[in-house]
Design a protein around this motif. Structure first.
Motif, PDB file in Angstrom:
ATOM      1  N   THR A 136      11.628  11.956   7.149  1.00  0.00           N
ATOM      2  CA  THR A 136      12.139  12.638   5.975  1.00  0.00           C
ATOM      3  C   THR A 136      11.072  12.553   4.886  1.00  0.00           C
ATOM      4  O   THR A 136      10.315  11.581   4.822  1.00  0.00           O
ATOM      5  N   ALA A 137      10.998  13.575   4.055  1.00  0.00           N
ATOM      6  CA  ALA A 137       9.980  13.627   3.004  1.00  0.00           C
ATOM      7  C   ALA A 137      10.303  12.635   1.893  1.00  0.00           C
ATOM      8  O   ALA A 137      11.467  12.398   1.573  1.00  0.00           O
ATOM      9  N   ALA A 138       9.250  12.073   1.312  1.00  0.00           N
ATOM     10  CA  ALA A 138       9.409  11.158   0.185  1.00  0.00           C
ATOM     11  C   ALA A 138       8.169  11.226  -0.696  1.00  0.00           C
ATOM     12  O   ALA A 138       7.078  11.539  -0.222  1.00  0.00           O
ATOM     13  N   GLU A 139       8.354  10.925  -1.961  1.00  0.00           N
ATOM     14  CA  GLU A 139       7.240  10.932  -2.898  1.00  0.00           C
ATOM     15  C   GLU A 139       6.336   9.718  -2.708  1.00  0.00           C
ATOM     16  O   GLU A 139       5.119   9.812  -2.842  1.00  0.00           O
ATOM     17  N   TYR A 140       6.931   8.562  -2.399  1.00  0.00           N
ATOM     18  CA  TYR A 140       6.167   7.330  -2.210  1.00  0.00           C
ATOM     19  C   TYR A 140       6.626   6.650  -0.935  1.00  0.00           C
ATOM     20  O   TYR A 140       7.825   6.477  -0.713  1.00  0.00           O
ATOM     21  N   VAL A 141       5.670   6.247  -0.095  1.00  0.00           N
ATOM     22  CA  VAL A 141       5.995   5.658   1.198  1.00  0.00           C
ATOM     23  C   VAL A 141       5.181   4.393   1.413  1.00  0.00           C
ATOM     24  O   VAL A 141       3.974   4.364   1.166  1.00  0.00           O
ATOM     25  N   LEU A 199       9.372   2.517   4.538  1.00  0.00           N
ATOM     26  CA  LEU A 199      10.223   2.445   3.353  1.00  0.00           C
ATOM     27  C   LEU A 199       9.754   3.527   2.406  1.00  0.00           C
ATOM     28  O   LEU A 199       8.556   3.639   2.135  1.00  0.00           O
ATOM     29  N   GLY A 200      10.664   4.345   1.921  1.00  0.00           N
ATOM     30  CA  GLY A 200      10.263   5.452   1.071  1.00  0.00           C
ATOM     31  C   GLY A 200      11.130   5.596  -0.159  1.00  0.00           C
ATOM     32  O   GLY A 200      12.271   5.131  -0.195  1.00  0.00           O
ATOM     33  N   PHE A 201      10.568   6.242  -1.155  1.00  0.00           N
ATOM     34  CA  PHE A 201      11.294   6.561  -2.381  1.00  0.00           C
ATOM     35  C   PHE A 201      11.157   8.054  -2.607  1.00  0.00           C
ATOM     36  O   PHE A 201      10.053   8.587  -2.602  1.00  0.00           O
ATOM     37  N   ARG A 202      12.293   8.725  -2.783  1.00  0.00           N
ATOM     38  CA  ARG A 202      12.262  10.157  -3.039  1.00  0.00           C
ATOM     39  C   ARG A 202      13.103  10.478  -4.258  1.00  0.00           C
ATOM     40  O   ARG A 202      14.052   9.779  -4.592  1.00  0.00           O
ATOM     41  N   ARG A 203      12.733  11.565  -4.896  1.00  0.00           N
ATOM     42  CA  ARG A 203      13.421  12.033  -6.099  1.00  0.00           C
ATOM     43  C   ARG A 203      14.790  12.575  -5.700  1.00  0.00           C
ATOM     44  O   ARG A 203      14.916  13.332  -4.753  1.00  0.00           O
ATOM     45  N   ASN A 204      15.810  12.142  -6.422  1.00  0.00           N
ATOM     46  CA  ASN A 204      17.165  12.651  -6.246  1.00  0.00           C
ATOM     47  C   ASN A 204      17.699  12.922  -7.643  1.00  0.00           C
ATOM     48  O   ASN A 204      18.166  12.009  -8.321  1.00  0.00           O
ATOM     49  N   GLY A 205      17.563  14.148  -8.110  1.00  0.00           N
ATOM     50  CA  GLY A 205      17.919  14.463  -9.491  1.00  0.00           C
ATOM     51  C   GLY A 205      16.901  13.850 -10.422  1.00  0.00           C
ATOM     52  O   GLY A 205      15.697  14.058 -10.261  1.00  0.00           O
ATOM     53  N   GLU A 206      17.365  13.056 -11.372  1.00  0.00           N
ATOM     54  CA  GLU A 206      16.455  12.397 -12.320  1.00  0.00           C
ATOM     55  C   GLU A 206      15.949  11.054 -11.822  1.00  0.00           C
ATOM     56  O   GLU A 206      15.058  10.467 -12.420  1.00  0.00           O
ATOM     57  N   ASN A 207      16.519  10.542 -10.759  1.00  0.00           N
ATOM     58  CA  ASN A 207      16.207   9.190 -10.285  1.00  0.00           C
ATOM     59  C   ASN A 207      15.502   9.208  -8.942  1.00  0.00           C
ATOM     60  O   ASN A 207      15.519  10.204  -8.230  1.00  0.00           O
ATOM     61  N   TYR A 208      14.939   8.060  -8.593  1.00  0.00           N
ATOM     62  CA  TYR A 208      14.371   7.866  -7.268  1.00  0.00           C
ATOM     63  C   TYR A 208      15.360   7.055  -6.446  1.00  0.00           C
ATOM     64  O   TYR A 208      15.982   6.124  -6.949  1.00  0.00           O
ATOM     65  N   GLU A 209      15.497   7.434  -5.173  1.00  0.00           N
ATOM     66  CA  GLU A 209      16.349   6.692  -4.265  1.00  0.00           C
ATOM     67  C   GLU A 209      15.494   6.147  -3.130  1.00  0.00           C
ATOM     68  O   GLU A 209      14.481   6.739  -2.764  1.00  0.00           O
ATOM     69  N   LEU A 210      15.923   5.029  -2.597  1.00  0.00           N
ATOM     70  CA  LEU A 210      15.231   4.394  -1.489  1.00  0.00           C
ATOM     71  C   LEU A 210      15.752   4.980  -0.188  1.00  0.00           C
ATOM     72  O   LEU A 210      16.966   5.091   0.004  1.00  0.00           O
ATOM     73  N   VAL A 211      14.848   5.395   0.682  1.00  0.00           N
ATOM     74  CA  VAL A 211      15.225   5.896   2.000  1.00  0.00           C
ATOM     75  C   VAL A 211      14.542   5.033   3.044  1.00  0.00           C
ATOM     76  O   VAL A 211      13.324   4.859   3.024  1.00  0.00           O
ATOM     77  N   GLN A 217       0.876  -1.168   0.000  1.00  0.00           N
ATOM     78  CA  GLN A 217       0.000   0.000   0.000  1.00  0.00           C
ATOM     79  C   GLN A 217       0.914   1.218   0.000  1.00  0.00           C
ATOM     80  O   GLN A 217       1.763   1.357   0.888  1.00  0.00           O
ATOM     81  N   VAL A 218       0.739   2.070  -0.973  1.00  0.00           N
ATOM     82  CA  VAL A 218       1.642   3.196  -1.180  1.00  0.00           C
ATOM     83  C   VAL A 218       0.928   4.507  -0.878  1.00  0.00           C
ATOM     84  O   VAL A 218      -0.164   4.749  -1.379  1.00  0.00           O
ATOM     85  N   GLU A 219       1.574   5.330  -0.064  1.00  0.00           N
ATOM     86  CA  GLU A 219       1.098   6.686   0.190  1.00  0.00           C
ATOM     87  C   GLU A 219       1.992   7.630  -0.604  1.00  0.00           C
ATOM     88  O   GLU A 219       3.191   7.386  -0.741  1.00  0.00           O
ATOM     89  N   SER A 220       1.421   8.709  -1.097  1.00  0.00           N
ATOM     90  CA  SER A 220       2.182   9.668  -1.902  1.00  0.00           C
ATOM     91  C   SER A 220       2.388  10.972  -1.145  1.00  0.00           C
ATOM     92  O   SER A 220       1.529  11.392  -0.363  1.00  0.00           O
ATOM     93  N   GLN A 221       3.539  11.591  -1.418  1.00  0.00           N
ATOM     94  CA  GLN A 221       3.871  12.915  -0.891  1.00  0.00           C
ATOM     95  C   GLN A 221       3.681  13.003   0.626  1.00  0.00           C
ATOM     96  O   GLN A 221       2.901  13.805   1.130  1.00  0.00           O
ATOM     97  N   THR A 222       4.436  12.191   1.352  1.00  0.00           N
ATOM     98  CA  THR A 222       4.335  12.186   2.813  1.00  0.00           C
ATOM     99  C   THR A 222       5.722  11.968   3.416  1.00  0.00           C
ATOM    100  O   THR A 222       6.723  12.129   2.726  1.00  0.00           O
ATOM    101  N   HIS A 223       5.779  11.577   4.678  1.00  0.00           N
ATOM    102  CA  HIS A 223       7.059  11.416   5.370  1.00  0.00           C
ATOM    103  C   HIS A 223       7.330   9.955   5.717  1.00  0.00           C
ATOM    104  O   HIS A 223       6.409   9.211   6.074  1.00  0.00           O
ATOM    105  N   VAL A 224       8.589   9.581   5.640  1.00  0.00           N
ATOM    106  CA  VAL A 224       9.065   8.252   6.018  1.00  0.00           C
ATOM    107  C   VAL A 224       9.487   8.322   7.485  1.00  0.00           C
ATOM    108  O   VAL A 224      10.248   9.203   7.867  1.00  0.00           O
ATOM    109  N   ARG A 225       8.988   7.389   8.291  1.00  0.00           N
ATOM    110  CA  ARG A 225       9.362   7.328   9.702  1.00  0.00           C
ATOM    111  C   ARG A 225      10.550   6.391   9.868  1.00  0.00           C
ATOM    112  O   ARG A 225      10.653   5.381   9.196  1.00  0.00           O
TER     113      ARG A 225
END
Length: 114
Positions: free
Chosen positions: A32-37, A46-58, A17-25
């Motif tokens: 920390t902010a992430a586009e997908y959590v 587990l979150g994915f955030r934009r880093n330049g042109e790519n998404y990184e896992l946080v 289940q993915v939440e958009s535009q929220t924070h990763v605990r």
């Protein structure tokens, strides 16, 4: 991974289940902010955030209690397959055949009439 929509679709297809535009605990309730959590009951998301042109896992993988390599490989393989199918279709190719081999490799045959 560059296409956020494909990434989100892959995560959902894998059963998350993915939440958009929220924070990763994480550790000690740090966020920390992430586009997908992907929320986890243990408080280590587990979150994915934009880093330049790519998404990184946080994520705090120790706290998240998941196998990092397996998680990343599963997502990467599904993303590559879905991205290939989308790109081939956009370029006018037809998906003629698709199969998953016994070793987990995905074989895709595309074609186009010229």
């Amino acid at each position: 991974m560059k296409d956020g929509q494909i990434l989100k679709e892959v995560l959902e297809e894998l059963g998350y289940q993915v939440e958009s535009q929220t924070h990763v605990r994480g550790y000690q309730n740090n966020t920390t902010a992430a586009e997908y959590v992907i929320r986890q009951a243990n408080g280590y998301d587990l979150g994915f955030r934009r880093n330049g042109e790519n998404y990184e896992l946080v994520a705090d993988f120790w706290g998240a209690n998941i196998k990092k390599e397996e998680f990343i490989n599963q997502i990467a393989q599904s993303y590559a397959r879905k991205n290939l199918l989308a790109t081939a279709t956009l370029q006018g190719f037809d998906i003629e055949e698709e199969e998953t081999l016994t070793d987990g490799t995905v074989r895709v045959v595309v074609g186009r009439w010229v």
